[in-house]
Scaffold this motif. Structure first.
Motif, PDB file in Angstrom:
ATOM      1  N   GLU A 159       0.824  -1.211   0.000  1.00 20.43           N
ATOM      2  CA  GLU A 159       0.000   0.000   0.000  1.00 20.43           C
ATOM      3  C   GLU A 159       0.858   1.262   0.000  1.00 20.43           C
ATOM      4  OE1 GLU A 159      -4.116  -1.207   2.223  1.00 20.43           O
ATOM      5  OE2 GLU A 159      -2.306  -1.129   3.438  1.00 20.43           O
ATOM      6  N   VAL A 160       1.983   1.227   0.695  1.00 18.96           N
ATOM      7  CA  VAL A 160       2.887   2.387   0.682  1.00 18.96           C
ATOM      8  C   VAL A 160       3.372   2.648  -0.744  1.00 18.96           C
ATOM      9  CG1 VAL A 160       5.148   3.235   1.429  1.00 18.96           C
ATOM     10  CG2 VAL A 160       3.632   2.127   3.078  1.00 18.96           C
ATOM     11  N   LEU A 161       3.742   1.584  -1.441  1.00 19.86           N
ATOM     12  CA  LEU A 161       4.234   1.750  -2.811  1.00 19.86           C
ATOM     13  C   LEU A 161       3.127   2.188  -3.765  1.00 19.86           C
ATOM     14  CD1 LEU A 161       6.635  -1.325  -2.996  1.00 19.86           C
ATOM     15  CD2 LEU A 161       7.259   1.082  -2.814  1.00 19.86           C
ATOM     16  N   GLN A 162       1.894   1.781  -3.472  1.00 17.33           N
ATOM     17  CA  GLN A 162       0.771   2.258  -4.287  1.00 17.33           C
ATOM     18  C   GLN A 162       0.547   3.747  -4.087  1.00 17.33           C
ATOM     19  OE1 GLN A 162      -2.104  -0.523  -2.691  1.00 17.33           O
ATOM     20  NE2 GLN A 162      -2.230  -1.667  -4.621  1.00 17.33           N
ATOM     21  N   GLU A 163       0.755   4.224  -2.856  1.00 14.53           N
ATOM     22  CA  GLU A 163       0.534   5.642  -2.570  1.00 14.53           C
ATOM     23  C   GLU A 163       1.707   6.507  -3.028  1.00 14.53           C
ATOM     24  OE1 GLU A 163      -0.691   6.301   1.433  1.00 14.53           O
ATOM     25  OE2 GLU A 163      -2.271   4.788   1.361  1.00 14.53           O
ATOM     26  N   PHE A 164       2.919   6.021  -2.861  1.00 19.08           N
ATOM     27  CA  PHE A 164       4.103   6.746  -3.350  1.00 19.08           C
ATOM     28  C   PHE A 164       4.432   6.204  -4.742  1.00 19.08           C
ATOM     29  CE2 PHE A 164       4.259   7.423   1.189  1.00 19.08           C
ATOM     30  CZ  PHE A 164       4.766   8.714   1.316  1.00 19.08           C
ATOM     31  N   GLU A 165       3.569   6.549  -5.683  1.00 18.76           N
ATOM     32  CA  GLU A 165       3.626   5.905  -7.008  1.00 18.76           C
ATOM     33  C   GLU A 165       4.853   6.297  -7.820  1.00 18.76           C
ATOM     34  OE1 GLU A 165       1.832   9.864  -7.614  1.00 18.76           O
ATOM     35  OE2 GLU A 165       1.518   8.255  -6.162  1.00 18.76           O
ATOM     36  N   THR A 166       5.564   7.357  -7.432  1.00 11.96           N
ATOM     37  CA  THR A 166       6.766   7.740  -8.190  1.00 11.96           C
ATOM     38  C   THR A 166       7.983   6.916  -7.795  1.00 11.96           C
ATOM     39  OG1 THR A 166       7.441   9.440  -6.600  1.00 11.96           O
ATOM     40  CG2 THR A 166       5.894  10.100  -8.334  1.00 11.96           C
TER      41      THR A 166
END
Length: 642
Positions: free
Chosen positions: A371-378
């Motif tokens: 979920e962290v990687l989904q939110e920090f998509e860059t």
């Protein structure tokens, strides 16, 4: 600068992996201070190796009744040898951090024993020992961060860097010892193990290939039954497994299940990272520099040079992409985005001043790495580094709920039963959360084979104790080891009756607690059957959401306090039955077992026992506490909580 002159050994004793996480963070701290750093479990080093380093940093948890974890016992036995001269470790300089839980009587006992023994042998600590408490609102970091800041300062004071040499800044990315690389020599097709594809045909469940775990056993699922009604808020499973060989166990022992991630989450991770096109290409580990020796262990446990690897296999079987990220994860991510706003936000989470904000973002809502990687998509992590950034999936331990079948040895098969609450709930951010292992467990089908390991527990149950009464306190799934103990004592009593028919077994009592008599009164029919068989056991149950007791106890389950109806829990039943509890423990030299959730329950039980000693033993508070402490010391007060 002579790197050889600055060597740091970081060792850990870990049961569930938390102490290993701390050790790896200590390793990064030492590496930034220009130490040639090696991280290993305590059992992997010898006393001689301890003396071959400038400094030794230790991270250790406490398990069972104040014992060191299994991966520390070998070195601990060496340290306890009476043949060691008093000053044999006087060249050793060290620092140590303990992981404990104040709901246990022997809080951080293993750490303190190890620390004191090292000092006794002449070792010199470079700073005060650090200790964490599982019950701390901010978890391990609440105490580890200030302690590690102090440790860093002491390391620089005791081992100053040469003139002109500075520590490696936090914004410089450390190079891992191993990187992933394409394996040009492997066959370019999806790997197979034991004839089964490592890519699942079913997108809804993980593949059923067996994992290569040291000491692993193959267990077949015999049944996976839900005990609670479908309308109940919690799904609790009674799982029966069978191992096609003889492996003896006693009550309190644990079975470890090694979970896998689900294809939907793995596919999403591959998509977020833009790795789908290379997901099934064969990979291998390659050393990042000449200083990485062939003996250096891979970053992922249970992976050998011959283990087939692809990104999909790593994300399915080995990397815990659904775990809550630690602070160091955000420090890594900040290196892999070009977006200044997202980089600044990631770095905020690494700042000790914002530990509350990190807790609110990760632990409180149980936000996962995916979920962290989904939110920090860059953020785009180089796939070569993924194993040094995401923690490994670790096995989850479950207390065994059955007694060993007397015919197991002759039949050369071992049946093991478990009672597992499936973790599934909605968080403060209105998202559904599921436990990594219990989600996997809920999907297991009869006939399916999985890899497990069997470990000794900390309850220390022996046949010699059968003639003494036991007071068992096991609310919720804490009743699992109590059920095992009940059936084991029944077997031992029956064996004793054959050889010594004049001996009478002691009468036991089980205090069980749950919400509703109709929803989660686990093994109710079995308790009633045991009563019909005249087994010397009384089961007293507290149903915190019901108004009256069950047919078994006929005890009121709610009381009036200041005119208000109050819920009744197991500690309240202990108070109601305080005369019986006192007679069993103080008069008949009985044993008390406490199993279940850590936190408030164990402390509440402890208080109820102290009150029982005061009331029926005519003891002052101080004497009652001393009596309970004496029970702990003599092994008559045993606790296993999670």
């Amino acid at each position: 600068m002579n790197v050889e002159a600055r060597r740091a050994l970081v060792v850990y004793g870990s049961e569930t992996g938390n102490a290993q996480d701390v050790a790896e963070e200590l390793g990064r701290l030492a590496e930034r201070l220009r130490f040639d750093t090696h991280v290993a479990e305590l059992n992997a080093v010898s006393l001689k190796q301890l003396l071959q380093h400038s400094v030794v940093l230790i991270s250790i948890s406490t398990t069972g009744q104040g014992e060191l974890p299994a991966n520390s016992q070998k070195l601990w036995r060496a340290l306890r040898s009476t043949r060691l001269p008093p000053a044999c470790l006087q060249q050793l300089r060290f620092a140590s951090f303990g992981l404990g839980d104040t709901s246990y009587p022997k809080f951080n006992w293993a750490h303190r024993k190890l620390y004191n023994r090292l000092v006794q042998l002449g070792a010199r600590p470079i700073c005060d020992r650090g200790e964490s408490d599982e019950q701390h609102p901010e978890g391990i970091d609440g105490s580890f961060l200030p302690w590690s800041t102090s440790l860093r300062q002491h390391l620089l004071e005791h081992f100053p860097l040469p003139d002109g040499v500075e520590p490696i800044p936090d914004d410089v990315l450390l190079e891992p010892k191993w990187l992933l690389n394409f394996d040009e020599y492997a066959k370019h097709e999806p790997p197979h193990v034991n004839g089964m594809s490592l890519i699942s045909d079913d997108d809804e469940v993980p593949p059923d290939d067996l994992l290569d775990i040291p000491g692993g056993l193959t267990a077949t699922i015999v049944s996976n039954d839900r005990l609670t009604p479908s309308t109940h808020w919690q799904d609790v499973r009674h799982i029966t497994t069978e191992i096609p060989s003889y492996h003896p166990y006693v009550p309190g022992d644990v079975l470890t299940i090694y979970p896998k991630n689900f294809p939907t989450d793995v596919n999403e991770f591959l998509s977020v990272m833009n790795w789908t096109s290379i997901a099934d290409k064969p990979l291998r580990f390659a050393p990042s520099s000449p200083s990485t020796t062939p003996s250096s262990s891979f970053p992922i446990p249970h992976v050998a040079p011959t283990t087939p690897l692809t990104l999909r296999i790593l994300l399915t079987n080995h990397l815990d992409i659904m775990s809550i990220p630690r602070r160091s994860f955000f420090a890594h991510l900040a290196h892999f985005t070009q977006d200044e706003f997202q980089r600044d936000r990631l770095l905020e989470f690494t700042n000790p001043e914002y530990i509350d904000e990190l807790y609110d973002y990760t632990t409180r809502p149980r936000r996962s790495i995916l979920e962290v990687l989904q939110e920090f998509e860059t953020v785009k992590i180089p796939w070569q580094r993924i194993c040094s950034m995401i923690p490994a999936i670790r096995g989850r331990q479950f207390s065994i709920a059955s007694a060993l079948n007397p015919t197991a040895e002759s039949e050369n098969r071992t049946r093991i039963e478990l009672l597992i609450a499936i973790v599934k709930y909605r968080t403060v951010i209105k998202r559904t959360r599921q436990g990594v292992c219990t989600r996997y467990v809920s999907a297991l089908k009869p006939g399916q084979s999985i890899t497990v390991t069997l470990q000794k527990g900390g309850l220390g149950v022996t046949k010699a104790e059968t003639e003494r009464p036991v007071v068992m306190i096991g609310p919720g799934t804490g009743v699992a080891p109590m059920r095992a103990l009940t059936y084991q004592r029944k077997q031992w009593r029956e064996e004793s009756q054959l050889t010594m028919p004049e001996k009478q077994g002691a009468r036991d009592v089980l205090f069980f607690g749950c919400r509703n008599a109709e929803s989660d009164y686990f093994f109710k029919d079995e308790w009633e059957q045991l009563k019909k068989e005249n087994v010397p056991l009384d089961v007293l149950a507290a149903f915190s959401r019901d108004q009256v007791g069950s047919d078994v106890t006929h005890l009121e389950k709610s009381v009036l306090i200041n005119g208000q109806r109050q819920k009744v829990y197991v500690q309240d039943l202990v108070r109601q039955q305080s005369a019986r509890v006192y007679e069993a423990l103080a008069t008949r030299n009985g044993i008390v077992y406490i199993c279940g959730s850590s936190g408030k329950m164990p402390q509440a039980i402890r208080e109820a026992l102290i009150e029982a000693f005061q009331s029926h033993g005519s003891m002052e508070r101080e004497d009652a506490e001393a009596y309970l402490a004496g029970m702990e010391k003599s092994g008559r007060y045993k606790q296993e909580t999670w």
